[in-house]
Design a protein around this motif. Structure first.
Motif, PDB file in Angstrom:
ATOM      1  N   VAL A   1       0.834  -1.206   0.000  1.00 19.81           N
ATOM      2  CA  VAL A   1       0.000   0.000   0.000  1.00 19.81           C
ATOM      3  C   VAL A   1       0.866   1.251   0.000  1.00 19.81           C
ATOM      4  N   TYR A   2       1.917   1.264   0.830  1.00 17.87           N
ATOM      5  CA  TYR A   2       2.794   2.437   0.899  1.00 17.87           C
ATOM      6  C   TYR A   2       3.469   2.711  -0.451  1.00 17.87           C
ATOM      7  N   PHE A   3       4.019   1.689  -1.077  1.00 17.72           N
ATOM      8  CA  PHE A   3       4.757   1.888  -2.330  1.00 17.72           C
ATOM      9  C   PHE A   3       3.812   2.272  -3.477  1.00 17.72           C
ATOM     10  N   ARG A   4       2.600   1.762  -3.440  1.00 18.26           N
ATOM     11  CA  ARG A   4       1.643   2.131  -4.493  1.00 18.26           C
ATOM     12  C   ARG A   4       1.257   3.609  -4.377  1.00 18.26           C
ATOM     13  N   ILE A   5       1.124   4.096  -3.145  1.00 18.80           N
ATOM     14  CA  ILE A   5       0.810   5.517  -2.952  1.00 18.80           C
ATOM     15  C   ILE A   5       1.993   6.385  -3.377  1.00 18.80           C
ATOM     16  N   LEU A   6       3.210   5.932  -3.082  1.00 20.70           N
ATOM     17  CA  LEU A   6       4.387   6.696  -3.523  1.00 20.70           C
ATOM     18  C   LEU A   6       4.465   6.754  -5.045  1.00 20.70           C
ATOM     19  N   LYS A   7       4.076   5.674  -5.680  1.00 21.57           N
ATOM     20  CA  LYS A   7       4.125   5.655  -7.138  1.00 21.57           C
ATOM     21  C   LYS A   7       3.071   6.582  -7.739  1.00 21.57           C
ATOM     22  N   LEU A   8       1.879   6.618  -7.125  1.00 19.38           N
ATOM     23  CA  LEU A   8       0.817   7.489  -7.624  1.00 19.38           C
ATOM     24  C   LEU A   8       1.018   8.948  -7.228  1.00 19.38           C
ATOM     25  N   ARG A   9       1.842   9.189  -6.201  1.00 17.99           N
ATOM     26  CA  ARG A   9       2.130  10.548  -5.727  1.00 17.99           C
ATOM     27  C   ARG A   9       0.857  11.311  -5.376  1.00 17.99           C
ATOM     28  N   ILE A  10       0.086  10.730  -4.482  1.00 16.47           N
ATOM     29  CA  ILE A  10      -1.139  11.375  -4.014  1.00 16.47           C
ATOM     30  C   ILE A  10      -0.757  12.391  -2.949  1.00 16.47           C
TER      31      ILE A  10
ATOM     32  N   CYS B   1      11.236  12.241   4.055  1.00 16.44           N
ATOM     33  CA  CYS B   1      11.969  11.501   3.024  1.00 16.44           C
ATOM     34  C   CYS B   1      13.434  11.318   3.419  1.00 16.44           C
ATOM     35  N   THR B   2      14.052  12.356   3.966  1.00 14.59           N
ATOM     36  CA  THR B   2      15.456  12.252   4.391  1.00 14.59           C
ATOM     37  C   THR B   2      15.614  11.283   5.547  1.00 14.59           C
ATOM     38  N   VAL B   3      14.708  11.345   6.506  1.00 14.27           N
ATOM     39  CA  VAL B   3      14.765  10.407   7.641  1.00 14.27           C
ATOM     40  C   VAL B   3      14.608   8.975   7.149  1.00 14.27           C
ATOM     41  N   THR B   4      13.699   8.738   6.208  1.00 13.34           N
ATOM     42  CA  THR B   4      13.498   7.386   5.670  1.00 13.34           C
ATOM     43  C   THR B   4      14.748   6.884   4.962  1.00 13.34           C
ATOM     44  N   ALA B   5      15.390   7.761   4.193  1.00 12.87           N
ATOM     45  CA  ALA B   5      16.601   7.350   3.471  1.00 12.87           C
ATOM     46  C   ALA B   5      17.707   6.936   4.436  1.00 12.87           C
ATOM     47  N   PHE B   6      17.895   7.691   5.512  1.00 14.23           N
ATOM     48  CA  PHE B   6      18.924   7.321   6.495  1.00 14.23           C
ATOM     49  C   PHE B   6      18.520   6.089   7.297  1.00 14.23           C
ATOM     50  N   ALA B   7      17.222   5.930   7.547  1.00 15.05           N
ATOM     51  CA  ALA B   7      16.779   4.760   8.301  1.00 15.05           C
ATOM     52  C   ALA B   7      16.970   3.475   7.513  1.00 15.05           C
ATOM     53  N   LEU B   8      16.914   3.540   6.196  1.00 11.48           N
ATOM     54  CA  LEU B   8      17.164   2.349   5.388  1.00 11.48           C
ATOM     55  C   LEU B   8      18.546   1.780   5.651  1.00 11.48           C
TER      56      LEU B   8
ATOM     57  N   PHE C   1      15.745  -1.164  -2.009  1.00 11.76           N
ATOM     58  CA  PHE C   1      16.293   0.134  -1.615  1.00 11.76           C
ATOM     59  C   PHE C   1      16.415   1.084  -2.797  1.00 11.76           C
ATOM     60  N   GLY C   2      16.912   0.584  -3.920  1.00 15.26           N
ATOM     61  CA  GLY C   2      17.159   1.467  -5.060  1.00 15.26           C
ATOM     62  C   GLY C   2      15.899   2.149  -5.562  1.00 15.26           C
ATOM     63  N   ASP C   3      14.842   1.374  -5.760  1.00 15.90           N
ATOM     64  CA  ASP C   3      13.581   1.956  -6.233  1.00 15.90           C
ATOM     65  C   ASP C   3      12.993   2.914  -5.217  1.00 15.90           C
ATOM     66  N   LEU C   4      13.114   2.567  -3.933  1.00 14.46           N
ATOM     67  CA  LEU C   4      12.554   3.437  -2.904  1.00 14.46           C
ATOM     68  C   LEU C   4      13.310   4.757  -2.818  1.00 14.46           C
ATOM     69  N   LEU C   5      14.635   4.720  -2.923  1.00 11.67           N
ATOM     70  CA  LEU C   5      15.414   5.959  -2.864  1.00 11.67           C
ATOM     71  C   LEU C   5      15.098   6.864  -4.057  1.00 11.67           C
ATOM     72  N   GLU C   6      14.897   6.284  -5.217  1.00 11.99           N
ATOM     73  CA  GLU C   6      14.527   7.094  -6.373  1.00 11.99           C
ATOM     74  C   GLU C   6      13.164   7.755  -6.167  1.00 11.99           C
ATOM     75  N   ALA C   7      12.243   7.005  -5.571  1.00 16.11           N
ATOM     76  CA  ALA C   7      10.924   7.589  -5.293  1.00 16.11           C
ATOM     77  C   ALA C   7      11.031   8.716  -4.270  1.00 16.11           C
ATOM     78  N   LEU C   8      11.893   8.562  -3.272  1.00 13.14           N
ATOM     79  CA  LEU C   8      12.072   9.616  -2.269  1.00 13.14           C
ATOM     80  C   LEU C   8      12.721  10.860  -2.872  1.00 13.14           C
ATOM     81  N   LYS C   9      13.667  10.670  -3.792  1.00 11.64           N
ATOM     82  CA  LYS C   9      14.282  11.822  -4.465  1.00 11.64           C
ATOM     83  C   LYS C   9      13.242  12.597  -5.281  1.00 11.64           C
ATOM     84  N   ASP C  10      12.384  11.872  -5.964  1.00  8.43           N
ATOM     85  CA  ASP C  10      11.332  12.551  -6.730  1.00  8.43           C
ATOM     86  C   ASP C  10      10.388  13.322  -5.819  1.00  8.43           C
TER      87      ASP C  10
END
Length: 684
Positions: free
Chosen positions: A410-419, A486-493, A442-451
């Motif tokens: 659910v989380y990744f689908r919302i990130l992809k839709l950018r609601i 987004c920054t906190v999530t990237a460091f938490a990974l 990690f790679g796909d998630l970091l790209e989504a966080l950068k966007d």
């Protein structure tokens, strides 16, 4: 005797006599006419039709004798006040006839008055309460003998005369079912099992369980029928009755989550959460799900609820209230689960170390009798666990892994839709539970966080240019907070993984997040809401805010102030071992800018910032000491405080002049923290 006879003859003389005899003879003739016409009268019929004239207090009694506390009371016949009034003159007869017609009109009006309800509503409700209390008492005394009372209460819900009686019957059924339902799940029997020969006691218990299950099934179906939307149901349900049905479903789910028809109860709650309207029923359903998640130990109920929620969100295309996503943060698996997972698979820890550890253990000598006793004891413990229906760790881990995949899906689908409305809750969840995400993702998630950070920066610039648009945008999302999350999530990974494995296997480039964090320090220092917490801070509501009172009063889950999020990011950037030792330019640039921002932030934020800088000085004093001592300066040129890139600041060409102002701060704790930092630098 002669004079008496003459008087009698004079009375019977013909009317032609003269003198006094003339009047007497006329009276005699009238009397003869009266008696001659009497044969034509129907005296019994006239008496029967004649109305009974009773007093105001005396009324006609048409009931049989009644037995009271004083004894048996008999009905008395009404007495006639004037028995021979019908023998009066012609005028009296006309009065009697008119009275009879008036009484007949009154008799014709009495049936219309009897059609009105005799029992008032209050009395009906009181009688219903007494009846429900009687039925509940019978069921609690002996449920097996009074199963028919469940049907009586169900009929009161279906055929109730008033909504209040239906609500009382629904609430009473919920209370009784909570007391009667056993602590185990009842399995429906097949036709073959029903015809199997059993003992009398077993057959009696079996019939009772199946009857109880049937009544409970009808009750849950009634709750589902009452809670359906007006479009789905043919008849429109009263709103108060629908609220009572939702409350009953919530209470049953909290009281007996192990019993049958749990899915139907969860569907009632999920269907109510699918609506955007926030009212008392919506809050009740959301709080019930949160409590169910926090109580669940084996993960079965949580898995079923999360599966229904994710299916509902996909069907609604995430057109729901954002608070529904906060329910995922109450799942116990997110804090107790140890394996890593994504939306596709789950990585478990290898079992090689455990096998080697068992091989190295020294065996303890036991006699044959001791080994036999130990074997019997283990067999008894195994039987006790099966009797208590304890869930094994493997089954529990399996349920938690499936739930975790659904949540991350659910989380990744919302990130992809950018609601935009859901970015806050999703990033809150990812920032808190990023250590449970699989490394392959990690790679796909970091790209989504950068966007997301790029979109947040653009929205912030547009808000600064257009003030009118900023008022509408800030109410729906907070771009600065989303960038911090987004920054906190990237460091938490990176921090959630093993430090030894992270350095060798993971190749994560977090320079983009570090650069953005350094660039946003000035804007965070002038943020008026840097210490605002909706759960603790006292603030009057904004008169221009059009949010509903329920949304304003809602407590945020896992809410952290911008100061706390900023300090988490800074600690990961400057003090975390997962990224290795930071270069001196990074440490010096962050130190210089943090000292500048500490002059603008409120008192508590300044104390927290200086305490972090004290830790930085403790670990990296030799690298930043040149900022206080000009003779140790190594750089040439001019310090550029507005440079977006850290390497372009030329920080060692500047001087920490903020320390002199911090010594004069109005808060004594800030003054002491600044002095302690300078002492630590001078020692190195």
């Amino acid at each position: 005797m002669a004079p008496g006879r003459t008087n009698k003859r004079r009375r019977l003389s013909p009317p032609g006599d003269e003198g006094n005899g003339t009047s007497k003879t006329s009276k005699a003739s009238a009397l003869n006419n009266f008696y001659s016409n009497a044969s034509e009268w129907d005296l019994e019929q006239d008496y029967e039709r004649r109305p009974r004239k009773l007093g105001k207090k005396d009324k006609e009694r048409t009931r049989l004798p009644i037995k009271t506390a004083e004894g048996l009371q008999n009905l008395e016949e009404p007495e006639l006040e004037e028995s021979d009034s019908f023998l009066g003159t012609d005028g009296d007869e006309e009065d009697a006839a008119s009275d009879a017609e008036d009484d007949m009109d009154e008799d014709e009006e009495t049936p219309a008055e009897e059609e009105k309800p005799k029992i008032p509503l209050k009395l009906q409700i009181l009688q219903a309460k007494e009846e429900l209390a009687k039925l509940a008492t019978l069921i609690n005394e002996d449920p097996e003998e009074h199963l028919g009372s469940f049907k009586t209460m169900a009929e009161m819900v279906n055929n109730g005369a008033h909504v209040a009686i239906k609500k009382l019957a629904l609430a009473s059924q919920a209370a009784i079912f909570k007391d009667v339902i056993p602590g185990y799940r009842i399995r429906p029997l097949s036709e073959g099992e029903m015809t199997t020969k059993l003992s009398k006691e077993v057959r009696k218990l079996q019939n009772y369980e199946q009857s109880l299950l049937s009544h409970y099934k009808h009750y849950v179906q009634k709750l589902t029928e009452l809670t359906k939307s007006s479009k789905a149901s043919q008849e429109e349900v009263d709103p108060s009755l629908k609220s009572i049905a939702i409350n009953c479903a919530c209470n049953m789910l909290l009281s007996v989550p192990h019993f049958n028809f749990r899915s139907e109860l969860l569907k009632i709650l999920v269907n109510r959460l699918a609506k955007r309207q926030v009212d008392a029923d919506f809050i009740k359903c959301r709080e019930t799900l949160e409590e169910v998640f926090s109580r669940d130990e084996d993960g079965v109920v949580s898995l079923e609820a999360v599966r229904l929620l994710s299916k509902m969100m996909k069907a609604k295309e995430f057109r729901i209230n954002e608070s529904v996503l906060d329910t995922f943060l109450h799942l116990r698996l997110l804090s107790e689960f140890s394996s890593k997972a994504s939306r596709d698979r789950v990585d478990r820890e290898p079992e090689e170390n455990t096998f080697r550890g068992k091989k190295k253990q020294k065996k303890e000598f036991r006699t044959k009798r001791e080994r036999k006793i130990e074997k019997e004891r283990k067999a008894v413990e195994k039987d006790m666990k099966e009797a208590d229906a304890l869930v094994s760790h493997e089954e529990r881990d399996k349920n938690q892994a499936e739930t975790l995949k659904l949540v991350f899906g659910v989380y990744f689908r919302i990130l992809k839709l950018r609601i935009p409305a859901f970015m806050g809750p999703v990033l809150e969840g990812l920032a808190k539970y990023a250590h449970l995400i699989n490394q392959d993702f990690f790679g796909d998630l970091l790209e989504a966080l950068k966007d997301l950070i790029g979109h947040a920066d653009r929205d912030e610039l547009e808000d600064d240019v257009e003030d009118e648009d900023s008022e509408s945008a800030t109410t729906s999302r907070d771009s600065q907070r989303e960038a911090l999350l987004c920054t906190v999530t990237a460091f938490a990974l990176l921090q959630g993984q093993d430090a030894s494995k992270a350095a060798s296997t993971l190749h994560l480039d977090l320079s983009f997040f570090i650069k953005h964090l350094y660039h946003s320090l000035y804007s965070h220092s002038i943020n008026p809401d840097i210490e605002f917490n909706p759960n603790k801070s006292l603030r009057l509501p904004d008169p221009d805010d059009n949010s509903s009172p329920q949304q304003l009063k809602r407590n945020k889950v896992n809410f952290q102030t911008p100061t706390v999020l900023l300090l988490h990011c800074l600690q990961s950037t400057l003090l975390s071992r997962a990224q290795g030792i930071p270069p001196p330019v990074r440490v010096g640039s962050f130190t210089k800018r943090l000292l500048t921002t500490s002059l603008q932030v409120p008192e508590k934020s300044a104390i927290a910032t200086l305490s972090l800088l004290n830790q930085v000085a403790k670990h990296h004093a030799n690298r930043i000491s040149s900022l206080w001592h000009s003779e140790e300066r190594k750089g040439d040129g001019v310090y550029n405080p507005y440079a977006t890139d850290i390497e372009a600041t030329n920080v060692f060409a500047g001087t920490v002049w903020e320390g002199e102002l911090l010594r004069l701060h109005y808060c004594p704790q800030v003054r002491d923290a600044a002095v302690d930092m300078e002492k630590m630098i001078s020692r190195k």
